[in-house]
Design a protein around this motif. Sequence first.
Motif, PDB file in Angstrom:
ATOM      1  N   TYR A  31      10.417   2.400   5.717  1.00 35.79           N
ATOM      2  CA  TYR A  31      12.064   1.701   5.301  1.00 35.79           C
ATOM      3  C   TYR A  31      12.561   1.363   3.833  1.00 35.79           C
ATOM      4  CZ  TYR A  31      14.260  -2.404   8.039  1.00 35.79           C
ATOM      5  OH  TYR A  31      15.232  -3.065   8.799  1.00 35.79           O
ATOM      6  N   ASN A  32      11.535   2.193   3.200  1.00 35.09           N
ATOM      7  CA  ASN A  32      11.805   1.548   2.286  1.00 35.09           C
ATOM      8  C   ASN A  32      11.006   2.538   1.216  1.00 35.09           C
ATOM      9  OD1 ASN A  32      10.803  -0.578   1.116  1.00 35.09           O
ATOM     10  ND2 ASN A  32      11.992  -1.918   1.171  1.00 35.09           N
ATOM     11  N   GLN A  34       9.414   2.170  -3.176  1.00 31.42           N
ATOM     12  CA  GLN A  34      10.093   0.803  -3.875  1.00 31.42           C
ATOM     13  C   GLN A  34       8.984   2.329  -5.748  1.00 31.42           C
ATOM     14  OE1 GLN A  34       9.589  -3.132  -3.354  1.00 31.42           O
ATOM     15  NE2 GLN A  34      10.020  -3.921  -5.249  1.00 31.42           N
ATOM     16  N   LEU A  93       7.221   1.562   2.269  1.00 24.71           N
ATOM     17  CA  LEU A  93       7.061   0.632   2.891  1.00 24.71           C
ATOM     18  C   LEU A  93       6.920   0.758   4.795  1.00 24.71           C
ATOM     19  CD1 LEU A  93       6.813  -2.658   4.335  1.00 24.71           C
ATOM     20  CD2 LEU A  93       9.355  -2.239   3.912  1.00 24.71           C
ATOM     21  N   SER A  98       3.685  -0.198  12.271  1.00 23.87           N
ATOM     22  CA  SER A  98       3.007  -0.042  11.426  1.00 23.87           C
ATOM     23  C   SER A  98       4.178  -0.694   9.957  1.00 23.87           C
ATOM     24  CB  SER A  98       2.948   1.665  10.531  1.00 23.87           C
ATOM     25  OG  SER A  98       2.093   1.634  11.482  1.00 23.87           O
ATOM     26  N   TYR A  99       4.869  -1.448  10.681  1.00 20.58           N
ATOM     27  CA  TYR A  99       6.577  -1.641   9.957  1.00 20.58           C
ATOM     28  C   TYR A  99       5.626  -3.377   9.079  1.00 20.58           C
ATOM     29  CZ  TYR A  99       9.759  -5.151   7.301  1.00 20.58           C
ATOM     30  OH  TYR A  99      10.583  -6.149   7.026  1.00 20.58           O
ATOM     31  N   GLY A 100       5.822  -3.269   7.764  1.00 20.24           N
ATOM     32  CA  GLY A 100       5.163  -3.931   6.915  1.00 20.24           C
ATOM     33  C   GLY A 100       4.330  -3.532   5.962  1.00 20.24           C
ATOM     34  N   LYS A 101       3.358  -2.503   6.792  1.00 18.49           N
ATOM     35  CA  LYS A 101       2.554  -2.106   5.765  1.00 18.49           C
ATOM     36  C   LYS A 101       2.612  -1.279   4.116  1.00 18.49           C
ATOM     37  CE  LYS A 101      -2.137   0.192   6.249  1.00 18.49           C
ATOM     38  NZ  LYS A 101      -2.671   1.224   6.685  1.00 18.49           N
ATOM     39  N   LEU A 102       2.749  -2.328   3.201  1.00 20.60           N
ATOM     40  CA  LEU A 102       3.297  -1.526   1.642  1.00 20.60           C
ATOM     41  C   LEU A 102       2.277  -0.706   1.380  1.00 20.60           C
ATOM     42  CD1 LEU A 102       5.505  -1.336  -0.346  1.00 20.60           C
ATOM     43  CD2 LEU A 102       4.744  -3.365  -1.106  1.00 20.60           C
ATOM     44  N   THR A 103       1.561   0.601   1.748  1.00 26.05           N
ATOM     45  CA  THR A 103       1.919   1.385   0.729  1.00 26.05           C
ATOM     46  C   THR A 103       1.859   2.609  -0.601  1.00 26.05           C
ATOM     47  OG1 THR A 103       0.429   2.236   3.141  1.00 26.05           O
ATOM     48  CG2 THR A 103      -0.561   3.874   1.570  1.00 26.05           C
ATOM     49  N   PHE A 104       0.545   2.392  -1.707  1.00 30.12           N
ATOM     50  CA  PHE A 104       0.949   2.617  -2.997  1.00 30.12           C
ATOM     51  C   PHE A 104       0.302   3.673  -3.171  1.00 30.12           C
ATOM     52  CE2 PHE A 104       2.885  -0.285  -5.549  1.00 30.12           C
ATOM     53  CZ  PHE A 104       2.838  -2.102  -4.704  1.00 30.12           C
TER      54      PHE A 104
ATOM     55  N   TYR B  33       1.470 -10.026   0.314  1.00 35.00           N
ATOM     56  CA  TYR B  33       0.276  -8.631   0.490  1.00 35.00           C
ATOM     57  C   TYR B  33      -1.040  -9.289  -0.644  1.00 35.00           C
ATOM     58  CZ  TYR B  33       4.048  -6.561   2.900  1.00 35.00           C
ATOM     59  OH  TYR B  33       5.402  -5.644   3.339  1.00 35.00           O
ATOM     60  N   TYR B  35      -3.795  -6.837  -2.459  1.00 33.94           N
ATOM     61  CA  TYR B  35      -4.355  -5.674  -3.193  1.00 33.94           C
ATOM     62  C   TYR B  35      -5.297  -5.681  -3.514  1.00 33.94           C
ATOM     63  CZ  TYR B  35       0.095  -3.170  -1.191  1.00 33.94           C
ATOM     64  OH  TYR B  35       1.267  -3.292  -0.581  1.00 33.94           O
ATOM     65  N   LEU B  43      -3.880   0.884  -5.777  1.00 32.79           N
ATOM     66  CA  LEU B  43      -3.160  -0.530  -5.006  1.00 32.79           C
ATOM     67  C   LEU B  43      -3.807   0.019  -3.499  1.00 32.79           C
ATOM     68  CD1 LEU B  43      -1.672  -1.387  -7.481  1.00 32.79           C
ATOM     69  CD2 LEU B  43      -0.884  -3.236  -6.542  1.00 32.79           C
ATOM     70  N   TYR B  48      -1.888  -8.274   4.732  1.00 33.59           N
ATOM     71  CA  TYR B  48      -0.595  -8.644   5.035  1.00 33.59           C
ATOM     72  C   TYR B  48      -0.432  -8.870   5.803  1.00 33.59           C
ATOM     73  CZ  TYR B  48       0.144  -4.632   7.223  1.00 33.59           C
ATOM     74  OH  TYR B  48       0.497  -3.163   8.815  1.00 33.59           O
ATOM     75  N   GLN B  50       3.390 -11.370   7.947  1.00 32.98           N
ATOM     76  CA  GLN B  50       4.758 -10.523   7.703  1.00 32.98           C
ATOM     77  C   GLN B  50       5.106 -12.320   8.399  1.00 32.98           C
ATOM     78  OE1 GLN B  50       6.468  -7.693   7.176  1.00 32.98           O
ATOM     79  NE2 GLN B  50       4.294  -7.568   6.641  1.00 32.98           N
TER      80      GLN B  50
END
Lengths: 114, 112
Positions: A31-32, A34, A93, A98-104, B33, B35, B43, B48, B50
Amino acid sequence: KQEVTQIPAALSVPEGENLVLNCSFTDSAIYNLQWFRQDPGKGLTSLLLIQSSQREQTSGRLNASLDKSSGRSTLYIAASQPGDSATYLCAVLAGGTSYGKLTFGQGTILTVHP
Amino acid sequence: DGGITQSPKYLFRKEGQNVTLSCEQNLNHDAMYWYRQDPGQGLRLIYYSQIVNDFQKGDIAEGYSVSREKKESFPLTVTSAQKNPTAFYLCASMLGRGAEAFFGQGTRLTVV
């Protein structure tokens, strides 16, 4: 499963140099993306946010690009300063199911010496 | 003064005890969220959420539990089943679809 990789793991440069940090991701259904900065023992500070439909974003000396189809992003820092020393992290994101999962990614440790 | 507040900043726990880390936000954000960060690492996502009363497991949920009874609060419980809980824990929130994520200042948990 989304995998995010950052290269290099560490970078040491003299003050004034322009530099590029790299971030790659395996699943292009994002989605984006960052970019964040983290100082030792602190939380994360957001630097730039690029939506999946955008190609780049700029803020001051920072420019981030996104090539979603190839799964790559770069963070360009112009005229680096000692105060830029920190760990830089990128995060994606997930979109789709899997929307919403933020992976680093693991981060790039940047040291700018005077 | 809007933001995300994590408390406490430092936490010590004896082996075999459960402990709850607090995360509160007054930004009216929908998503929150948790982490975990180990020394020299990136991280890793624990849980999480929504929306209120709904949450999903992240990549390392085993030994952790969460609740989301209120929009502004997302507490994390580290249970005795978590084999190696000593780490730096970070909480984040996001307004909604595609928005920027904001982070708290973290809680450093040490098992003694």
